[in-house]
Motif scaffolding. Structure first.
Motif, PDB file in Angstrom:
ATOM      1  N   LEU A 189       4.351  26.428  21.414  1.00  0.00           N
ATOM      2  CA  LEU A 189       5.362  26.098  22.422  1.00  0.00           C
ATOM      3  C   LEU A 189       6.392  25.122  21.867  1.00  0.00           C
ATOM      4  O   LEU A 189       7.595  25.244  22.146  1.00  0.00           O
ATOM      5  N   ARG A 190       5.949  24.167  21.063  1.00  0.00           N
ATOM      6  CA  ARG A 190       6.886  23.241  20.429  1.00  0.00           C
ATOM      7  C   ARG A 190       7.798  23.987  19.442  1.00  0.00           C
ATOM      8  O   ARG A 190       8.992  23.702  19.339  1.00  0.00           O
ATOM      9  N   GLU A 191       7.217  24.952  18.727  1.00  0.00           N
ATOM     10  CA  GLU A 191       8.016  25.733  17.776  1.00  0.00           C
ATOM     11  C   GLU A 191       9.074  26.552  18.509  1.00  0.00           C
ATOM     12  O   GLU A 191      10.209  26.685  18.032  1.00  0.00           O
ATOM     13  N   LEU A 192       8.718  27.106  19.673  1.00  0.00           N
ATOM     14  CA  LEU A 192       9.686  27.877  20.444  1.00  0.00           C
ATOM     15  C   LEU A 192      10.808  26.986  20.969  1.00  0.00           C
ATOM     16  O   LEU A 192      11.971  27.407  21.047  1.00  0.00           O
ATOM     17  N   GLN A 193      10.467  25.755  21.322  1.00  0.00           N
ATOM     18  CA  GLN A 193      11.483  24.830  21.821  1.00  0.00           C
ATOM     19  C   GLN A 193      12.390  24.316  20.702  1.00  0.00           C
ATOM     20  O   GLN A 193      13.594  24.170  20.895  1.00  0.00           O
ATOM     21  N   TYR A 194      11.769  23.997  19.575  1.00  0.00           N
ATOM     22  CA  TYR A 194      12.507  23.383  18.468  1.00  0.00           C
ATOM     23  C   TYR A 194      12.195  24.145  17.167  1.00  0.00           C
ATOM     24  O   TYR A 194      11.450  23.658  16.318  1.00  0.00           O
ATOM     25  N   PRO A 195      12.735  25.348  17.013  1.00  0.00           N
ATOM     26  CA  PRO A 195      12.400  26.183  15.860  1.00  0.00           C
ATOM     27  C   PRO A 195      12.808  25.561  14.529  1.00  0.00           C
ATOM     28  O   PRO A 195      13.792  24.838  14.436  1.00  0.00           O
ATOM     29  N   ARG A 196      11.990  25.849  13.515  1.00  0.00           N
ATOM     30  CA  ARG A 196      12.266  25.428  12.144  1.00  0.00           C
ATOM     31  C   ARG A 196      12.436  23.919  12.028  1.00  0.00           C
ATOM     32  O   ARG A 196      13.342  23.418  11.329  1.00  0.00           O
ATOM     33  N   SER A 197      11.592  23.197  12.719  1.00  0.00           N
ATOM     34  CA  SER A 197      11.608  21.736  12.647  1.00  0.00           C
ATOM     35  C   SER A 197      10.170  21.249  12.486  1.00  0.00           C
ATOM     36  O   SER A 197       9.246  22.051  12.345  1.00  0.00           O
ATOM     37  N   ASP A 198       9.996  19.933  12.530  1.00  0.00           N
ATOM     38  CA  ASP A 198       8.641  19.374  12.437  1.00  0.00           C
ATOM     39  C   ASP A 198       8.043  19.112  13.816  1.00  0.00           C
ATOM     40  O   ASP A 198       7.043  18.418  13.940  1.00  0.00           O
ATOM     41  N   ALA A 199       8.648  19.706  14.850  1.00  0.00           N
ATOM     42  CA  ALA A 199       8.234  19.399  16.223  1.00  0.00           C
ATOM     43  C   ALA A 199       6.791  19.789  16.507  1.00  0.00           C
ATOM     44  O   ALA A 199       6.131  19.177  17.346  1.00  0.00           O
TER      45      ALA A 199
END
Length: 243
Positions: A189-199
């Motif tokens: 879910l964090r990846e979907l919100q903030y793709p290609r980051s360290d989220a």
């Protein structure tokens, strides 16, 4: 206001104790055979109709103490998460992609199984709860992602914070297996919100000094959950037993 009282851990009924033993047998067998997550994935056929026996708003639900209290605490959270994902799929936002549909279906299946496991664990100590998600715009994908990520982050933190209070080794082992699934939910879910980051595992999620996920005390988590629960949760006995 109606109050649901619960007997303390040391005097819990034989029926409830038997329910917890059954819970461990079922969960243990599933884990050994690899059926735990398979069953979770197949749970998407479960009806979204609220569970029978749900209590009316205005009822006070008192959480018990000891290990039963921690399991009841987890059951509250799993009910909340399962109900949320059931709502996501019952009221899909416009143009929901097949990928999103698959993701929500998988997560819903996991949470339904988690809910069922904890229901077997606590017996009648905590009833089926009723929920109000009217503050969430289910027609907006971004709003659904934000809510889902918040629920998962809180859930993982709750397991991490409550684990140290569990005395029964079997319960602790199972909680560890469940929180690993919840963490996978949170990461995607964090990846979907903030793709290609360290989220997915950045400093706002994993503490830099310990390399561990954030941990929350039950007294921190329950007021967050209470915002969406019509019954009033009384965790005073549980909190006192943990202090």
């Amino acid at each position: 206001m109606k109050n649901v009282t619960n007997r303390p851990e040391t005097t819990i009924s034989e029926d409830a104790a038997a329910s917890r033993r059954s819970f461990l047998r079922v969960a243990g067998a599933a884990a050994v055979t690899g059926g735990f997550l398979t069953a979770c994935s197949n749970a998407d056929q479960t009806s979204v109709t609220p569970a029978s026996g749900a209590r009316a708003a205005g009822t006070t639900v008192s959480l018990p103490t000891g290990d039963t209290g921690i399991l009841a605490f987890a059951y509250v959270l799993e009910q909340l998460e399962a109900a949320f994902y059931e709502m996501v799929l019952a009221k899909p936002y416009p143009n929901m992609s097949s990928a999103d549909m698959s993701l929500w279906t998988d997560i819903r299946g996991h949470e339904i199984i988690h809910r069922a496991l904890f229901k077997a664990a606590v017996g009648s100590a905590v009833p089926s709860l009723t929920f109000d998600f009217s503050s969430i715009d289910f027609n907006n994908r971004a709003a659904v992602l934000i809510a889902a990520e918040a629920f998962e982050k809180t859930g993982v933190g709750a397991y991490n914070g409550a684990g140290k209070y569990i005395k029964n080794a079997d319960y602790l082992t199972l909680a560890g297996k469940i929180v690993s699934v919840e963490t996978r939910h949170h990461s995607i879910l964090r990846e979907l919100q903030y793709p290609r980051s360290d989220a997915f595992a950045g400093p706002t999620i994993v503490t830099s000094d310990t390399g561990l996920h954030l941990a929350y005390e039950p007294t921190f988590v329950l007021p967050i959950a209470q915002k969406y629960i019509l019954e009033t949760l009384d965790a005073s006995a549980l909190a006192a037993s943990l202090s």
